[in-house]
Design a protein around this motif. Structure first.
Motif, mmCIF file in Angstrom:
data_model
loop_
_atom_site.group_PDB
_atom_site.id
_atom_site.type_symbol
_atom_site.label_atom_id
_atom_site.label_comp_id
_atom_site.label_asym_id
_atom_site.label_seq_id
_atom_site.Cartn_x
_atom_site.Cartn_y
_atom_site.Cartn_z
ATOM 1 N N GLY A 208 1.569 8.109 0.436
ATOM 2 C CA GLY A 208 1.086 8.264 -0.931
ATOM 3 C C GLY A 208 -0.101 9.203 -1.040
ATOM 4 N N ASN A 243 -0.994 4.263 -1.661
ATOM 5 C CA ASN A 243 -2.122 5.100 -2.062
ATOM 6 C C ASN A 243 -3.447 4.508 -1.580
ATOM 7 O OD1 ASN A 243 -0.356 6.801 -3.607
ATOM 8 N ND2 ASN A 243 -0.391 5.267 -5.238
ATOM 9 N N ASP A 261 -1.135 -0.488 -1.260
ATOM 10 C CA ASP A 261 -2.257 0.332 -1.731
ATOM 11 C C ASP A 261 -3.598 -0.289 -1.331
ATOM 12 O OD1 ASP A 261 -0.320 1.860 -2.912
ATOM 13 O OD2 ASP A 261 -0.757 1.236 -4.970
#
Length: 297
Positions: A208, A243, A261
């Motif tokens: 990501g 991410n 994430d």
């Protein structure tokens, strides 16, 4: 005696060996040029980072002239190498000029996006390393910039289904930086690798945005599935990294697992399962096994 040995081996080595006959493409077919591909990347580097690796052009008109010259050279070299690559996996000497021209034009049209992505990578490196004084230092000195230049060019060609060229391009970066990224991997914006030596990113990885890796990190496959002939099947087998993830030095993540994430993976971790977002994966506390007066050593 010496001359006879030389002549004898010239004859033997000039013959097409049984091993060579098994190779693709055929012996009489022109192959892509490693030197030409290196020049292609150098031209892209000069286009993306104008003034850093060529003569600095301050005047706008002068800069546009040199940009035009570089783009023309890049287009000619790239079209030739794409044509040779298309023939690389085809049995017949098909006409590929029109196809190569079309792919080359699409690649040239993607250069602005490649430049944008590379500058997000420069920004990520700058933001993650307090030792950096300015952006120019990142561009000049950090091996990950060279690696990502090769990777982002190679990945674009990979997406366009150009054979062999993407692998040659990423292996050139691997040889010079020690960072091994397969061109098939998908890497988002603001990607940073600190130090970099020994990093491995497999073909089916999906990474990501705002991800940082440190030296020695492996994003690899846990195992392979073979077909009926015993050949490995090319299926998704590498990690998916979310991410804002950081993976510290010498950690290994294997298999089609998902790292959520905002996760931090500590150093020297062996991970073969998925972890949810906002995780902190750290190794157990070290055991004090010190010895007194050298006993036990």
């Amino acid at each position: 005696m010496y001359e006879e040995i030389i002549q004898n081996n010239i004859r033997k080595l000039a013959e097409v060996s049984p091993e060579e006959k098994l190779l693709t493409p055929g012996n009489n077919r022109q192959l892509p040029s490693v030197a030409a591909l290196q020049r292609i990347v150098e031209l892209v580097k000069e286009i993306v980072f104008p003034g850093y690796f060529d003569d600095r052009q301050g005047d706008k008109n002068f800069r546009e002239y040199h940009m035009g010259v570089k783009l023309e050279r890049l287009s000619i070299l790239l079209r030739e190498q794409i044509a040779l690559a298309l023939l690389f996996e085809r049995d017949c000497q098909a006409t590929v000029e029109s196809e190569a021209q079309s792919i080359m034009a699409k690649f040239i049209d993607s250069l602005y996006e490649i430049k944008r992505l590379l500058f997000t990578d420069v920004q990520a490196i700058f933001d993650n390393d307090p030792a950096v004084r300015n952006y120019s230092e990142v561009i000049f000195c950090y091996p990950v910039v060279q690696t990502m230049l090769h990777y982002r060019v190679a990945h674009q060609l990979h997406v366009m289904q150009v054979p062999i060229l993407p692998r040659i391009l990423t292996e050139q970066a691997h040889s010079s930086t020690g960072i091994d990224i397969n061109p098939g991997a998908q890497i988002g914006e603001y990607f940073a690798i600190d130090h970099g030596t020994g990093v491995v990113i497999g073909e089916t990885c999906i990474i990501g945005h705002h991800v940082t890796l440190y030296q020695g990190v492996t994003l690899g496959a846990k195992n392979f599935i073979n077909d009926e002939s015993g050949r490995p099947v090319n299926i998704p087998r590498h990690p998916i990294i979310g991410n804002h993830v950081t993976v510290y030095a010498n950690s290994t993540i294997l298999g089609r697992v998902t790292i959520g994430d905002n996760t931090v993976i500590g150093g020297n971790i062996w991970l073969t399962h998925s972890v949810p977002p906002n995780s902190r994966i750290l190794q157990s506390k070290a055991v004090d096994a010190s010895f007194n007066h050298g006993l036990g050593i």
